[in-house]
Scaffold this motif. Sequence first.
Motif, PDB file in Angstrom:
ATOM      1  N   PRO A 166      -8.884  25.290  31.322  1.00 19.17           N
ATOM      2  CA  PRO A 166      -9.406  26.328  30.410  1.00 19.17           C
ATOM      3  C   PRO A 166     -10.918  26.296  30.224  1.00 19.17           C
ATOM      4  O   PRO A 166     -11.512  27.288  29.799  1.00 19.17           O
ATOM      5  CB  PRO A 166      -8.679  26.038  29.091  1.00 19.17           C
ATOM      6  N   ASN A 167     -11.555  25.174  30.524  1.00 19.71           N
ATOM      7  CA  ASN A 167     -13.007  25.079  30.330  1.00 19.71           C
ATOM      8  C   ASN A 167     -13.722  25.946  31.368  1.00 19.71           C
ATOM      9  O   ASN A 167     -13.670  25.666  32.571  1.00 19.71           O
ATOM     10  CB  ASN A 167     -13.464  23.629  30.454  1.00 19.71           C
ATOM     11  N   ALA A 168     -14.396  27.000  30.910  1.00 21.43           N
ATOM     12  CA  ALA A 168     -15.088  27.928  31.818  1.00 21.43           C
ATOM     13  C   ALA A 168     -16.456  27.406  32.230  1.00 21.43           C
ATOM     14  O   ALA A 168     -17.132  28.029  33.052  1.00 21.43           O
ATOM     15  CB  ALA A 168     -15.234  29.291  31.160  1.00 21.43           C
ATOM     16  N   LEU A 169     -16.885  26.281  31.641  1.00 20.88           N
ATOM     17  CA  LEU A 169     -18.189  25.678  31.964  1.00 20.88           C
ATOM     18  C   LEU A 169     -19.329  26.668  31.695  1.00 20.88           C
ATOM     19  O   LEU A 169     -20.269  26.813  32.480  1.00 20.88           O
ATOM     20  CB  LEU A 169     -18.209  25.193  33.415  1.00 20.88           C
ATOM     21  N   TRP A 170     -19.220  27.337  30.570  1.00 26.68           N
ATOM     22  CA  TRP A 170     -20.283  28.231  30.115  1.00 26.68           C
ATOM     23  C   TRP A 170     -20.564  27.904  28.644  1.00 26.68           C
ATOM     24  O   TRP A 170     -19.858  28.316  27.736  1.00 26.68           O
ATOM     25  CB  TRP A 170     -19.883  29.690  30.271  1.00 26.68           C
ATOM     26  N   TYR A 171     -21.613  27.084  28.440  1.00 24.59           N
ATOM     27  CA  TYR A 171     -21.950  26.606  27.110  1.00 24.59           C
ATOM     28  C   TYR A 171     -23.105  27.452  26.569  1.00 24.59           C
ATOM     29  O   TYR A 171     -24.160  27.589  27.229  1.00 24.59           O
ATOM     30  CB  TYR A 171     -22.348  25.129  27.151  1.00 24.59           C
ATOM     31  N   LEU A 214     -26.267  27.083  36.839  1.00 19.84           N
ATOM     32  CA  LEU A 214     -26.070  26.690  38.231  1.00 19.84           C
ATOM     33  C   LEU A 214     -25.304  27.787  38.952  1.00 19.84           C
ATOM     34  O   LEU A 214     -24.291  28.287  38.446  1.00 19.84           O
ATOM     35  CB  LEU A 214     -25.291  25.372  38.320  1.00 19.84           C
ATOM     36  N   LYS A 215     -25.797  28.161  40.120  1.00 20.57           N
ATOM     37  CA  LYS A 215     -25.154  29.207  40.919  1.00 20.57           C
ATOM     38  C   LYS A 215     -24.576  28.578  42.182  1.00 20.57           C
ATOM     39  O   LYS A 215     -25.263  27.870  42.913  1.00 20.57           O
ATOM     40  CB  LYS A 215     -26.176  30.283  41.301  1.00 20.57           C
ATOM     41  N   PHE A 234     -22.427  28.690  36.236  1.00 24.61           N
ATOM     42  CA  PHE A 234     -22.053  27.668  35.265  1.00 24.61           C
ATOM     43  C   PHE A 234     -23.274  27.386  34.384  1.00 24.61           C
ATOM     44  O   PHE A 234     -24.321  26.962  34.882  1.00 24.61           O
ATOM     45  CB  PHE A 234     -21.610  26.379  35.969  1.00 24.61           C
ATOM     46  N   ARG A 235     -23.120  27.646  33.077  1.00 22.67           N
ATOM     47  CA  ARG A 235     -24.219  27.354  32.147  1.00 22.67           C
ATOM     48  C   ARG A 235     -23.969  25.977  31.534  1.00 22.67           C
ATOM     49  O   ARG A 235     -23.017  25.790  30.767  1.00 22.67           O
ATOM     50  CB  ARG A 235     -24.296  28.421  31.055  1.00 22.67           C
ATOM     51  N   VAL A 236     -24.800  25.047  31.905  1.00 18.60           N
ATOM     52  CA  VAL A 236     -24.583  23.644  31.529  1.00 18.60           C
ATOM     53  C   VAL A 236     -25.881  23.067  30.961  1.00 18.60           C
ATOM     54  O   VAL A 236     -26.869  23.779  30.759  1.00 18.60           O
ATOM     55  CB  VAL A 236     -24.100  22.827  32.744  1.00 18.60           C
TER      56      VAL A 236
END
Length: 410
Positions: free
Chosen positions: A123-128, A135-136, A142-144
Amino acid sequence: MSTPSLSAGDIPLCAALPVQLDGSFSMNHGTIGHPFVPKPCPADNGEIVQYQTIFVDEGVSVDELRVKDYQLGGRPPSYPPEPEFCGVPLVPEQRSLFDINESQFPHPHPNGIEESQSPPPHPNALWYDDGSVVLKAGDSLFRVHRSILSKKSSVFATVLLQSQSESTETHEGCPAVSLGDDAEELRQLLLTIYETSYFEDNAQYLVYLCAILRLSTKYQMERLRVMALQQLKRGVPSTLASFDDPGHRHDRANAQRNVLAIINIARETNCLELLPCAYYYCSRLSTSTILQGNGEVVLASPDITACILGKDQLLNMQRQTTHSFLYTLPKPDSGGSCCKERGRSDRLLLQYLQHQDLTTPCTFELFTDWKKIGMCKSCAPLLQHIQSRRKAWVQLPRIFGLESWEKIVA
């Protein structure tokens, strides 16, 4: 299959057919499992060329037998495509651990590994929202957090620092960094970094382990690399004790079915300690699969050469040492109770061998079918079998052209 004549210079020692002095070759398979002594034959130029027997199936053309095909990257002929297993119990209702029916493989993952070996969706979309960098990878974003990634990897720290000063691309106010990684593999790495138990929860999936091994090597995350390597070694062990461990049976079966992908990832990440056992597994596949791959994964030429040439050495080793009792009838003075019915014991051995394919290496399989071949505890060469397997395991890396276990094990 037609059998046109070949000249004496067409086929080298390591790949010759049963050749007659007139330059023709025969298709007699009556001595399968027993290598021929090389036969010297004069060539047209006066040279003496030596020949040795191989076994060819119907899917191989004569063009595949020419000398150029046995150079690096060549295409030797194939062995029977679906070998039976020798060395563990074989009964109609039970398949051997390594008796792999390639036609029944599930649909593969894009990287060549079975789809069933992929971790389930997370479930973690890795968009914080408070992430400091995007990161593309492919079409995925992915917003990390730069601080978290930099702490885990010095390579990430360098890449992200450079991008901060050089990149003008942004996404929702965050600097964006394009990476050349596979999007799903990068997702798995980031989930492993952010989710505490993610590695433990997904370590049984081969797709996941290969992704982590690849990217932890690239980004110099040594602890994560060691964890992935140790988990992979459950299925592709570097010790005979681990190879025999019944608790690793499932891991070995998965590794065997996906061995081509494992060989490639071992080469890519320089994990040479995975190669000896992986090559052994690969030598048990049909030669056509070794040469042509499985439709998704193809081996590099050096790996093809190692598996083809090592296969012959493994067969010689099992015939002479590890499983020599399958190639000779027991001596009549063994002293065991079964020796009173030696004729019956001989018949049992011959009946057992009728269901085995001795052209497929079983060099390191622990034999347990002593009763099925007419041997009792007194006359079964169990100690000799165990000791010879240990000695053979020590030689395994060198069989495939690698350095000793001590030098390749990390």
